[in-house]
Design a protein around this motif. Structure first.
Motif, PDB file in Angstrom:
ATOM      1  N   MET A 171      -8.275  17.889  65.100  1.00 35.51           N
ATOM      2  CA  MET A 171      -9.124  18.457  66.310  1.00 35.51           C
ATOM      3  C   MET A 171      -8.531  20.302  65.506  1.00 35.51           C
ATOM      4  O   MET A 171      -7.083  20.442  65.362  1.00 35.51           O
ATOM      5  N   GLU A 172      -9.719  21.023  65.778  1.00 42.17           N
ATOM      6  CA  GLU A 172      -9.446  22.370  65.274  1.00 42.17           C
ATOM      7  C   GLU A 172      -8.466  23.251  66.499  1.00 42.17           C
ATOM      8  O   GLU A 172      -9.419  23.264  67.766  1.00 42.17           O
ATOM      9  N   LYS A 173      -7.918  24.098  65.846  1.00 45.43           N
ATOM     10  CA  LYS A 173      -7.482  24.705  66.731  1.00 45.43           C
ATOM     11  C   LYS A 173      -8.016  26.577  66.790  1.00 45.43           C
ATOM     12  O   LYS A 173      -7.777  26.671  67.653  1.00 45.43           O
ATOM     13  N   MET A 174      -8.379  26.883  65.570  1.00 37.74           N
ATOM     14  CA  MET A 174      -9.340  27.978  65.851  1.00 37.74           C
ATOM     15  C   MET A 174      -9.896  27.990  64.670  1.00 37.74           C
ATOM     16  O   MET A 174     -10.176  26.748  64.057  1.00 37.74           O
ATOM     17  N   SER A 175     -11.879  29.144  64.969  1.00 36.76           N
ATOM     18  CA  SER A 175     -12.116  29.101  63.998  1.00 36.76           C
ATOM     19  C   SER A 175     -12.448  29.975  63.365  1.00 36.76           C
ATOM     20  O   SER A 175     -11.647  31.130  64.060  1.00 36.76           O
ATOM     21  N   MET A 176     -13.113  30.047  62.281  1.00 37.11           N
ATOM     22  CA  MET A 176     -13.461  31.435  61.738  1.00 37.11           C
ATOM     23  C   MET A 176     -14.415  31.970  60.928  1.00 37.11           C
ATOM     24  O   MET A 176     -15.014  30.898  60.544  1.00 37.11           O
ATOM     25  N   ASN A 177     -14.971  33.031  60.991  1.00 38.77           N
ATOM     26  CA  ASN A 177     -15.983  33.447  60.943  1.00 38.77           C
ATOM     27  C   ASN A 177     -15.408  34.580  59.233  1.00 38.77           C
ATOM     28  O   ASN A 177     -15.259  35.943  59.498  1.00 38.77           O
ATOM     29  N   THR A 178     -15.471  33.905  58.064  1.00 39.30           N
ATOM     30  CA  THR A 178     -15.477  34.395  56.795  1.00 39.30           C
ATOM     31  C   THR A 178     -15.488  35.247  56.461  1.00 39.30           C
ATOM     32  O   THR A 178     -15.467  36.030  55.210  1.00 39.30           O
ATOM     33  N   ALA A 179     -17.071  35.081  56.692  1.00 36.75           N
ATOM     34  CA  ALA A 179     -18.650  36.203  55.933  1.00 36.75           C
ATOM     35  C   ALA A 179     -17.998  37.704  56.453  1.00 36.75           C
ATOM     36  O   ALA A 179     -18.128  38.828  56.298  1.00 36.75           O
ATOM     37  N   ARG A 180     -17.113  37.835  58.006  1.00 30.93           N
ATOM     38  CA  ARG A 180     -16.644  38.681  58.547  1.00 30.93           C
ATOM     39  C   ARG A 180     -15.511  39.881  57.796  1.00 30.93           C
ATOM     40  O   ARG A 180     -15.264  40.456  57.655  1.00 30.93           O
ATOM     41  N   CYS A 181     -14.488  38.705  56.780  1.00 29.94           N
ATOM     42  CA  CYS A 181     -13.245  38.895  56.414  1.00 29.94           C
ATOM     43  C   CYS A 181     -13.334  40.156  55.166  1.00 29.94           C
ATOM     44  O   CYS A 181     -14.699  40.692  54.230  1.00 29.94           O
ATOM     45  N   LYS A 182     -13.467  41.019  55.295  1.00 32.01           N
ATOM     46  CA  LYS A 182     -12.953  42.169  54.439  1.00 32.01           C
ATOM     47  C   LYS A 182     -11.929  41.920  53.636  1.00 32.01           C
ATOM     48  O   LYS A 182     -11.659  42.715  52.861  1.00 32.01           O
ATOM     49  N   GLY A 183     -10.853  41.163  54.009  1.00 27.73           N
ATOM     50  CA  GLY A 183      -9.630  41.176  52.752  1.00 27.73           C
ATOM     51  C   GLY A 183      -8.267  41.993  53.125  1.00 27.73           C
ATOM     52  O   GLY A 183      -7.642  42.471  52.015  1.00 27.73           O
ATOM     53  N   CYS A 184      -7.812  41.689  53.782  1.00 28.80           N
ATOM     54  CA  CYS A 184      -7.098  43.056  54.525  1.00 28.80           C
ATOM     55  C   CYS A 184      -5.726  42.106  53.912  1.00 28.80           C
ATOM     56  O   CYS A 184      -4.613  42.619  53.951  1.00 28.80           O
ATOM     57  N   TYR A 185      -5.968  41.019  54.944  1.00 27.88           N
ATOM     58  CA  TYR A 185      -4.788  39.981  55.190  1.00 27.88           C
ATOM     59  C   TYR A 185      -3.659  40.417  56.007  1.00 27.88           C
ATOM     60  O   TYR A 185      -2.780  39.749  55.464  1.00 27.88           O
ATOM     61  N   LEU A 186      -4.280  40.666  57.377  1.00 28.60           N
ATOM     62  CA  LEU A 186      -3.063  41.172  58.246  1.00 28.60           C
ATOM     63  C   LEU A 186      -3.051  40.052  59.007  1.00 28.60           C
ATOM     64  O   LEU A 186      -1.813  39.222  59.326  1.00 28.60           O
ATOM     65  N   CYS A 187      -3.620  39.335  59.228  1.00 24.10           N
ATOM     66  CA  CYS A 187      -3.881  37.574  59.057  1.00 24.10           C
ATOM     67  C   CYS A 187      -2.659  37.060  58.498  1.00 24.10           C
ATOM     68  O   CYS A 187      -1.567  36.509  59.290  1.00 24.10           O
ATOM     69  N   ILE A 188      -2.534  36.447  57.529  1.00 23.69           N
ATOM     70  CA  ILE A 188      -0.746  35.565  56.245  1.00 23.69           C
ATOM     71  C   ILE A 188      -0.107  36.669  57.132  1.00 23.69           C
ATOM     72  O   ILE A 188       0.804  35.769  56.573  1.00 23.69           O
ATOM     73  N   ALA A 189      -0.175  37.907  56.949  1.00 26.17           N
ATOM     74  CA  ALA A 189       1.222  38.918  56.611  1.00 26.17           C
ATOM     75  C   ALA A 189       1.719  38.257  57.972  1.00 26.17           C
ATOM     76  O   ALA A 189       2.805  38.273  58.112  1.00 26.17           O
ATOM     77  N   ASN A 190       1.101  38.406  59.195  1.00 27.97           N
ATOM     78  CA  ASN A 190       1.376  38.106  60.912  1.00 27.97           C
ATOM     79  C   ASN A 190       1.686  36.820  60.909  1.00 27.97           C
ATOM     80  O   ASN A 190       2.092  36.253  62.176  1.00 27.97           O
ATOM     81  N   CYS A 191       1.190  35.521  60.536  1.00 27.18           N
ATOM     82  CA  CYS A 191       1.134  34.427  60.805  1.00 27.18           C
ATOM     83  C   CYS A 191       2.252  33.943  60.709  1.00 27.18           C
ATOM     84  O   CYS A 191       3.451  33.680  59.703  1.00 27.18           O
ATOM     85  N   LYS A 192       3.170  33.936  62.107  1.00 28.02           N
ATOM     86  CA  LYS A 192       4.671  33.807  62.096  1.00 28.02           C
ATOM     87  C   LYS A 192       5.210  31.726  61.036  1.00 28.02           C
ATOM     88  O   LYS A 192       6.183  31.716  60.742  1.00 28.02           O
ATOM     89  N   VAL A 193       4.446  31.168  61.301  1.00 27.11           N
ATOM     90  CA  VAL A 193       4.627  30.068  61.435  1.00 27.11           C
ATOM     91  C   VAL A 193       3.778  29.734  59.300  1.00 27.11           C
ATOM     92  O   VAL A 193       4.013  28.211  58.956  1.00 27.11           O
TER      93      VAL A 193
END
Length: 65
Positions: free
Chosen positions: A1-23
Motif C-alpha cells: 500500500m502506498e503511503k505517499m505519491s510523488m509528482n517527480t515532474a515537478r522536482c528541481k533537484g534540491c534534494y531537501l526531502c532526502i536530507a530531512n527524511c529521518k527514516v
C-alpha cells in the motif's frame, strides 16, 4: 500500500526531502525527469508518513495519504 505519491515532474533537484527524511525512506533513483533532474524514489516500507518530505519540498512533489 502506498503511503505517499510523488509528482517527480515537478522536482528541481534540491534534494531537501532526502536530507530531512529521518527514516531514510528517500533516495535517488536512476530516472530523470523532463528537466534532466535525477528524481527521488521512496521506499514505501520504510516510510512512516511523518510529512518531512512534504513540509520541506518547495516544489510540491509529495502527497501524503
Amino acid at each position: 500500500m502506498e503511503k505517499m505519491s510523488m509528482n517527480t515532474a515537478r522536482c528541481k533537484g534540491c534534494y531537501l526531502c532526502i536530507a530531512n527524511c529521518k527514516v531514510g525512506a528517500l533516495h535517488l533513483s536512476e530516472e530523470t525527469n523532463a528537466k534532466g533532474v535525477v528524481v527521488v524514489q521512496a521506499d514505501q516500507e520504510k516510510c512512516v508518513q511523518c510529512g518531512s518530505c512534504y513540509a520541506m519540498c518547495p516544489d510540491l512533489v509529495y502527497e501524503i495519504f
